[in-house]
Design an enzyme around this catalytic site. Structure first.
Site, short mmCIF file in Angstrom:
data_model
loop_
_atom_site.label_atom_id
_atom_site.label_comp_id
_atom_site.label_asym_id
_atom_site.label_seq_id
_atom_site.Cartn_x
_atom_site.Cartn_y
_atom_site.Cartn_z
N ASP A 283 0.83 -1.20 0.00
CA ASP A 283 0.00 0.00 0.00
C ASP A 283 0.87 1.26 0.00
O ASP A 283 1.22 1.76 1.05
CB ASP A 283 -0.91 -0.01 1.22
CG ASP A 283 -1.90 1.15 1.24
OD1 ASP A 283 -2.08 1.79 0.19
OD2 ASP A 283 -2.47 1.41 2.31
N GLU A 317 -2.14 10.69 -0.71
CA GLU A 317 -3.40 9.94 -0.71
C GLU A 317 -3.76 9.52 0.69
O GLU A 317 -4.94 9.55 1.08
CB GLU A 317 -3.25 8.70 -1.62
CG GLU A 317 -4.56 7.95 -1.86
CD GLU A 317 -4.85 6.85 -0.84
OE1 GLU A 317 -5.92 6.23 -0.94
OE2 GLU A 317 -4.02 6.61 0.05
N GLU A 318 -2.76 9.11 1.46
CA GLU A 318 -3.01 8.64 2.82
C GLU A 318 -3.50 9.75 3.74
O GLU A 318 -3.98 9.48 4.83
CB GLU A 318 -1.74 8.01 3.40
CG GLU A 318 -1.22 6.80 2.64
CD GLU A 318 -2.09 5.56 2.82
OE1 GLU A 318 -3.14 5.67 3.49
OE2 GLU A 318 -1.72 4.50 2.29
N ASP A 349 -4.69 0.49 -6.58
CA ASP A 349 -4.34 0.76 -5.19
C ASP A 349 -4.35 -0.56 -4.43
O ASP A 349 -5.41 -1.14 -4.20
CB ASP A 349 -5.36 1.73 -4.59
CG ASP A 349 -4.91 2.32 -3.28
OD1 ASP A 349 -3.91 1.84 -2.72
OD2 ASP A 349 -5.55 3.28 -2.80
N HIS A 451 -1.18 -0.78 6.73
CA HIS A 451 -0.84 0.44 7.48
C HIS A 451 0.07 0.16 8.66
O HIS A 451 0.00 0.86 9.68
CB HIS A 451 -2.10 1.17 7.94
CG HIS A 451 -2.74 1.97 6.85
ND1 HIS A 451 -3.76 2.85 7.08
CD2 HIS A 451 -2.48 2.04 5.52
CE1 HIS A 451 -4.12 3.42 5.94
NE2 HIS A 451 -3.35 2.94 4.97
#
Length: 516
Positions: A283, A317-318, A349, A451
């Site tokens: 990611d 983006e995060e 993504d 994450h």
């Protein structure tokens, strides 16, 4: 780099990609064959890009926007594109950056000492400032009995008589957390404690997973409604310590396009940034690397595509799709004709999750309830059908994944650009049906390192990368030839009667952070 010859036609690509493994590893338990195709070098190329991104992350402590690791990732993409013959464009923009550098602490020192545990009894709000504060706690227009309905901290009148130098205790409700904190700062508060509202069970527990929306200049923490009630006692003195970096930072989008083509533009994008504190190899190093390998392959093609192909690597983006939001807003406002020429947008993504599904965005909005779906512009259903047919032809099958608007296609569909893309799963749990179709383990997360710092080279499935890289190359080269199946004979997309914002408010997979 893959030769262009392997990319010139659907039939050749399908033959090249045949017998892709339906498993979460290179060989599944049933002994079914792994992915083998003429474009296999492209997958080696994707892995080479991921190795470079891993080394960048290791060298700089991650690849989040606003950090040296992201800047180095940008430079790597620009270098590879330039070497392939593109003229990459770097678009700079500012954005709110936040990271927690160390643990926070919170204790009441008087009248009855108590130590609170972070993550259990209190939370540090996103964009909290840093500080080490000991001061009296002062309630601000609190409503501690049912219906617990107050403007606490939202109006100037709420701070009438507030003692500068105190810690402001405010209550959730009416306005945003950021407004409450800013108003408290202007009233002379040195820190803010936000208690939950207390009007429902869900709004009585520990206040967490919330955002101030941008940097504020003082520490801000959250507590439950009950703990807030206890803090609103005469003589309460608290000690708050937050160790954060909260500021306006600079980051970049990178775009590159084919030359000499018609003005009908096919866009394909992936976000380049990771979360803070991780290398983000799945990611979204996976989507970025597969897109970069595709761009290099398209540059090798013997003939110029009919349509212009524009590749994009998004920053921030995060932080809430900020890079794609910035690109779309700026082009739509300042170059509306060029924006209208965008015929479709493809988004990639997380295309290498270790316990993967082969997910295709639900472009006809028929598989998920309305609350989980954004409005799909006309033409998006054709993109979904194209991907589903491709995966069927190479023998893997696919499943639909929610077209929620919560990845970088969100800003495009908000302005009526048809969109689609691929996703292999994040923290969601794999079903029995998906395990039967793709292999892997039912009842476990698609990506257990989502994450987290463990999202590294060991956190990607080569099988998923092989299938998805083939699908990405197929879709880009197909629409480079013609977008007629998506938007007929017109150039670009139809402009909506009135601009509308997408549902995209935060990163695509996890629940968005509450702002109020």
């Amino acid at each position: 780099m893959t030769s262009g010859a392997a990319l010139l036609g659907t039939a050749a690509l399908i033959a090249a990609a045949a017998t892709v493994v339906p498993a979460s590893a290179d060989d599944d338990a049933a002994g079914r064959p792994t992915a083998r195709h003429e474009a296999n070098g492209s997958v080696r190329g994707v892995m080479d890009h991921l190795i470079e991104l891993e080394e960048i992350g290791d060298r700089h402590g991650g690849r989040a926007s606003g950090t040296p690791g992201y800047e180095a990732s940008r430079d790597y993409v620009v270098k590879r594109l330039s070497r392939a013959g593109y003229r990459p464009q770097v678009q700079e923009f500012d954005f709110p950056f936040f990271q927690q550098l160390g643990p926070s602490s919170f204790e009441v020192t008087a009248p009855t000492p108590r130590t609170f545990e972070e993550g259990v009894d209190f939370s540090t709000l996103e964009y909290s400032g840093a500080g080490d504060i000991t001061a009296p706690v002062e309630g601000v227009d609190l409503a501690l009995v049912t219906p617990a309905d107050s403007t606490s901290g939202c109006e100037d009148a709420d701070f009438a008589g507030f003692t500068a130098g105190n810690i402001a205790l405010v209550q959730r409700g009416v306005c945003t957390f950021g407004e409450k904190a800013t108003n408290a700062l202007e009233a002379g508060a040195v820190a803010v404690i936000v208690m939950n509202q207390g009007n429902t069970p869900e709004r009585s527990v520990l206040l967490e997973n919330v955002t101030l929306g941008g940097p504020v200049g003082l520490p801000v923490i959250g507590v439950s409604f009950a703990d807030g009630q206890a803090l609103d006692a005469d003589g309460t003195i608290a000690h708050v310590v937050t160790d954060t970096q909260s500021e306006i930072a600079t980051t970049w989008n990178v775009t590159a396009e084919t030359r000499g083509s018609r003005q009908n533009v096919v866009m394909a994008g992936a976000h380049l940034d990771s979360v803070v504190g991780g290398n983000g190899i799945n990611d979204n190093g996976s989507g970025s690397a597969a897109l970069l390998e595709t761009a290099e392959a398209v540059a090798d093609m013997k003939r110029t595509p009919n349509n212009k192909v524009r590749f994009a690597w998004w920053g921030a983006e995060e932080n809430g799709l900020l890079g794609s939001e910035h690109y779309v807003a700026e082009m739509a406002e300042n170059q509306p004709g060029k924006f209208q020429n965008i015929a479709l947008y493809l988004n990639f993504d997380m295309v290498g999750s270790p316990n993967y599904m082969l997910g295709v965005y639900d472009g006809n909005n028929d598989a998920f309830p309305p609350e989980e779906s954004a409005t799909a512009p006309e033409g998006s259903a054709a993109i979904e059908k194209m991907y589903a047919r491709f995966f069927d032809k190479i023998g893997t099958g696919s499943v639909e994944t929610a077209f929620s608007g919560r990845s970088d296609y969100g800003p495009f569909i908000a302005l009526n650009v048809p969109a689609g893309g691929l996703f292999t799963g994040a923290e969601g749990v794999k079903s029995e049906e998906e395990a039967e179709l793709f292999g892997g383990t039912a009842g476990e997360a698609y990506d257990s390192c989502y994450h987290q710092a463990c999202d590294d080279l060991g956190n990607v499935s080569r099988a998923a990368l092989k299938a998805n890289t083939a699908a990405i190359m197929h879709s880009v080269t197909k629409y480079a030839r013609s977008t007629r199946t998506v938007n007929g004979d017109r150039t670009g997309h139809e402009v909506p009667p009135a601009p509308a914002r997408s549902k995209a408010t935060d990163h695509h997979h996890g629940a968005p952070k509450a702002a109020r």
